[in-house]
Design an enzyme around this catalytic site. Structure first.
Site, PDB file in Angstrom:
ATOM      1  N   LYS A 167      80.609  27.021 -14.862  1.00 41.35           N
ATOM      2  CA  LYS A 167      80.507  25.761 -15.603  1.00 41.35           C
ATOM      3  C   LYS A 167      79.096  25.210 -15.432  1.00 41.35           C
ATOM      4  CE  LYS A 167      81.346  20.909 -15.596  1.00 41.35           C
ATOM      5  NZ  LYS A 167      79.925  20.590 -15.701  1.00 41.35           N
ATOM      6  N   GLU A 199      68.110  10.006  -1.702  1.00 41.34           N
ATOM      7  CA  GLU A 199      67.520  10.947  -2.652  1.00 41.34           C
ATOM      8  C   GLU A 199      67.374  10.271  -4.010  1.00 41.34           C
ATOM      9  OE1 GLU A 199      68.125  15.622  -3.850  1.00 41.34           O
ATOM     10  OE2 GLU A 199      69.921  14.373  -3.668  1.00 41.34           O
ATOM     11  N   CYS A 203      66.028  19.578  -5.545  1.00 44.28           N
ATOM     12  CA  CYS A 203      66.771  19.187  -4.340  1.00 44.28           C
ATOM     13  C   CYS A 203      65.918  19.282  -3.083  1.00 44.28           C
ATOM     14  CB  CYS A 203      68.040  20.029  -4.199  1.00 44.28           C
ATOM     15  SG  CYS A 203      67.782  21.793  -4.407  1.00 44.28           S
ATOM     16  N   GLU A 262      75.350  23.946  -1.883  1.00 47.35           N
ATOM     17  CA  GLU A 262      73.915  23.691  -1.788  1.00 47.35           C
ATOM     18  C   GLU A 262      73.696  22.326  -2.406  1.00 47.35           C
ATOM     19  OE1 GLU A 262      70.508  22.851  -2.896  1.00 47.35           O
ATOM     20  OE2 GLU A 262      70.463  24.603  -4.218  1.00 47.35           O
TER      21      GLU A 262
END
Length: 765
Positions: free
Chosen positions: A203, A408, A311, A277
């Protein structure tokens, strides 16, 4: 260095060389438009069983070009029925795909790599327009890495029979990938999965679906059998439908920490394997011994690559105070030459963010920092008038607890602060709940290597940042998740031991997570009678010996001053042990947490010698331990002796590996084992499990108990994303070397950390 002004049409060549100005160098979008036109004018469906499928009655989603906002294509919002269709296709294909020889699978992956190369320009344009990033990045970074991963894993497929001979494929893999590197991260999942003999249902992210669908079509063109790789599209919640499908055996996810936690809880207790992750807040640590000019260029790559939507982006800049002002001044000057341009402009440094909602999120973070007194620097160069653009931003005058230093942002925003000593800089670098990436900048190699070892991150780059390769596993620690993408270490995420089959645990429907492990104290009973000894013909109570807890290198009484009986197989009480509780768990974890850094820094040879010494001391008390085992379990003395001997052999096995792989109470005390490295708690299993699992400083939890306990451990591990290894209530033959030692234990006991050291001086040019 990009120029801040564009060349005028009347400028001569000499004038252009003098000003270093230049005009746009646009890549044509026609290849992408033609591909979309050839596919029902951009009305795309799922790609299942090597066929396009657009079921009736599905909602549509419009994919937009972030640079302009124009609609590029219409894709399907899938349903449970679509997931069922795709998973069924993958399950059917697994039966034949997993039985192919490694060589045949290698040829398939090699063929895909070749076909991707043939369509590289089309893929680069589709990827850039789908995501908004510069064509320069998709053309020169993303797609070459995609090709590299297919070639690399073709090699692992070829070598599986020798390099992974004790492992077999898991089954159907459900892959869920984000929008920041739509195709590259997809490849990181499917390459090892297919190489090891699994099939995949993937997906893609809601915003970026096109390149995944294009790759699926290219795989079919390359000859990949139907059902081996399938792509289904849908909203964010659609990923949970895929992850929770009973025939999906493994979930491979890259995305936000919050969604990763949701998936960990959702799959808890199901027997599914999962790798995560997740997010990061990676530090750039600059020492005063760094080459500052090259460091500034490295900082630019670290944070403004892909508009900061990475990331592992270096979003926290930590600079030694002796050079802090110089670095900040050079950075500001560098940003005045930065060029934010159209996505398809090959000379741009930065392009559009993926979506307007993401641009607003970034803007909110920056404006909140401004209100809190931070200093905001943004270059004055104009942005494109249309599209999701945000300028490169430098924030100073912040502290380590500022929101922008802690959370973040996932945008082109760099936060900077100074440090004094190397120890302070590394402490600030580790002052985060994440642990994905970090970079160290210095010309002092001993300092660079020590700093890289000290920083708690899955990848540490020395004098560079955001370097990736298929041979080097990428992944994090703590709330950046677990598991690795790439390298041999990444293969283990997609295999299981040959002796093992996936568990399908049956958890009691009435099981209540909130009540698990809440009972602790056993009630006293008259069966707990004292042992008697014969002294001069008179039965006399023996001197009582209740075993204490052991942590911090010494014996300790339990917090609640309570003990529990230990009975043998005939029900007779043979001794008492301390009944540990939550405070005892706290004390033991504190001891282990304190001991961990020192133990990890010991030379591998020293650790191996200590393990050998433990084996030596255990063998010295061989008969004593065998007698206790026989008395406690009811087994024969011969069987008990064999267990002790096997324990000695296992210690030798791990002692042998201690300096080669990467890297009872009194027996520990006399074996030079440092206090706190091994800590022993006794008591109610579920009660201790509850508080060990919930402790935030426990980074991994192994649990071999009930199916309900396994569900609890996996569910609660999501809080700080600790790794888990559970048995789901199934038994294991610990005496069998295949089940009681080997690579499976190493896989669960450690995670690979890659340190990148650039080389080249004499022959660098």
């Amino acid at each position: 260095m990009a120029a801040s002004t564009q060349a005028k049409s009347g400028d001569s060549v000499a004038e252009i060389f003098e000003s270093m100005s230049y005009g746009p160098a646009p890549e044509s979008p026609e290849a992408a438009k033609k591909w979309l036109e050839d596919h029902s004018n951009g009305n795309l469906g799922h790609f299942i069983n090597n066929q396009w499928m657009r079921p009736e009655g599905r909602k549509a989603y419009e994919t937009r070009y972030p640079a302009t906002g124009e609609v590029m294509a219409s894709t399907v919002q899938g349903t449970q029925e679509d997931v069922d269709t795709a998973v069924a296709a993958a399950k059917t294909a697994f039966g034949s795909w997993s039985k192919l020889s490694g060589h045949v699978r290698a040829r398939h992956l090699y063929s895909i790599a070749r076909h991707v190369q043939k369509h590289q320009r089309l893929i680069s344009v589709i990827e850039a327009m789908d995501n908004g990033k510069t064509i320069r990045e998709t053309r020169d970074c993303d797609i070459p890495l995609v090709v590299r991963h297919f070639y690399h894993h073709a090699g692992w497929a070829e070598l599986m029979d020798t390099e992974m001979q004790n492992w077999k494929p898991i089954g159907v893999v459900g892959g869920i990938v984000p929008w920041n590197f739509p195709l590259m991260l997809l490849t990181w999942k499917i390459c090892p999965a297919l190489a090891m003999g699994n099939t995949v249902v993937l997906k893609p992210a809601t915003y970026t679906r096109l390149s995944a669908l294009l790759l699926a079509e290219i795989c079919a063109e390359a000859g990949l059998p139907p059902g081996v790789f399938n792509v289904v599209t849908g909203p964010g919640s659609f990923g949970s439908l895929l992850a929770m499908h009973p025939d999906v055996d493994k979930v491979a996810f890259t995305g936000s920490t919050q969604v990763g936690q949701l998936l960990r809880r959702a799959t808890a207790g199901t027997g599914k394997k999962i790798s995560l992750e997740l997010g990061g807040k990676s530090p750039i640590v600059v020492f005063d011994s760094a080459d500052l000019d090259s460091t500034v260029e490295g900082i630019v790559d670290a944070i403004w690559f892909n508009q900061g939507q990475v990331c592992s982006a270096g979003s926290r800049l930590l600079v030694q105070e002796t050079v802090y002002e110089t670095v900040i001044s050079k950075l500001k000057e560098r940003l005045t030459h930065f060029r934010v341009s159209d996505t398809l402009d090959k000379s741009g440094d930065m392009a559009a963010l993926v979506d307007e909602s993401q641009r607003k999120t970034v803007e909110q973070y920056v404006e909140e920092a401004r209100k809190q007194g931070a200093e905001i620097f943004q270059p004055s160069a104009p942005l494109p008038t249309k599209g999701c653009y945000y300028p490169p931003t430098l924030i100073t005058k912040v502290s380590s607890v500022s929101k922008v230093m802690d959370e973040e942002i996932f945008g082109p925003v760099l936060c900077a602060m100074p440090f004094r000593t190397a120890k302070e800089g590394l402490a600030l670098g580790n002052n985060t709940r994440y642990g994905l990436g970090a970079s160290v900048w210095t010309e002092n190699l001993p300092l660079a290597l020590e700093a890289a070892m000290t920083l708690k991150a899955g990848s540490v780059w020395i004098n560079c940042h955001n370097q990736f390769d298929a041979a080097a596993g990428f992944g994090g620690y703590r709330e950046s998740g677990y598991g690795r993408d790439g390298g041999k270490e990444g293969l283990f995420e997609y295999v299981q031991p040959k002796w093992h089959n996936r568990a399908y645990p049956k958890v009691d429907p009435k099981f209540d997570l909130k009540k698990f492990g809440t009972s602790v104290m056993g009630l006293p009973t008259l069966d707990n009678q004292a042992s008697m000894v014969n002294i001069s013909g008179m039965l006399t109570p023996a001197v009582d010996h209740t075993y204490k807890l052991y942590y911090g290198g010494k014996q300790a009484r339990p917090d609640q001053a309570h003990s529990r009986p230990v009975v043998n197989n005939s029900g007779k009480v043979i001794t008492h042990v301390a009944d540990g509780n939550r405070k005892d768990v706290r004390n033991a974890v504190e001891a282990a947490f304190k001991a961990a850094p020192g133990w990890g820094k010991r030379a591998a040879f020293n650790r191996s010698q200590i393990v050998y010494y433990m084996a030596e001391n255990l063998e010295l008390r061989r008969e004593e331990f065998a007698a206790k085992l026989a008395n406690g379990t009811g087994c024969s003395l011969d069987d008990a002796t064999r267990e002790v001997d096997l324990s000695v052999q296992r210690l030798f096995y791990w002692g042998a590996l201690a300096d080669k792989y990467g890297g009872t109470v009194q027996v520990f005390d006399t074996s030079d084992l440092p206090g706190g490295v091994v800590n022993i708690l006794t008591g109610n299993r579920d009660h201790l499990t509850k508080y060990i699992t919930e402790h935030q400083n426990v980074q991994a939890m192994w649990y071999f108990g009930s199916a309900e306990g396994a569900k609890f451990v996996e569910t609660m591990s999501a809080e700080n994303l600790k790794r888990t290894w559970v048995s789901y209530g199934e038994t294991r033959d610990w005496s069998n070397p295949a089940q009681g030692q080997g690579e499976e234990f190493l896989y669960h006991a450690c995670q690979v950390k890659n340190i990148w050291v650039p080389m080249g001086d004499v022959f660098a040019n």
